[in-house]
Design a protein around this motif. Sequence first.
Motif: not given
Length: 121
Positions: A43, A21, A40, A24, A45
């Motif tokens: 995290c 990712c 992700c 992160c 995302q």
Amino acid sequence: MPSTDDRDTRTAMIRGIWLVCPACGQGRMFAGYLKVRTECDACGQELHHARVDDGPAYFTLSLVVAVVFPLFAVVYSAFDPEPLWVALGMMAFATALALVLLPRVKGLFIGLQWAKRLHGF
Ligand SMILES: [Zn+2]
């Protein structure tokens, strides 16, 4: 309009090369060989905004050609090989190199898009 200063482009692109990712650096970017995850798993995302189209394929092709063509000169100057074996060997090497590079180049493109907040990132 959000600023792009808070996202480090270089770090995001390097994380993309490592297939993680861009936000992160922990969660995996792909669900398969080239299928981008929706988000992700570390995290959260959102990664589904990635729109890289044929860019990684063209860039990977350029890299493979830049490596394989000089190898012909090295192989023919160092050895005196049978052309058929050279052709078969180079095809296998070029294919393997492209398969290794393609997801990494795609990850690099996605990292760049994420860092520059392109396509909804
Ligand atoms: Zn993440």
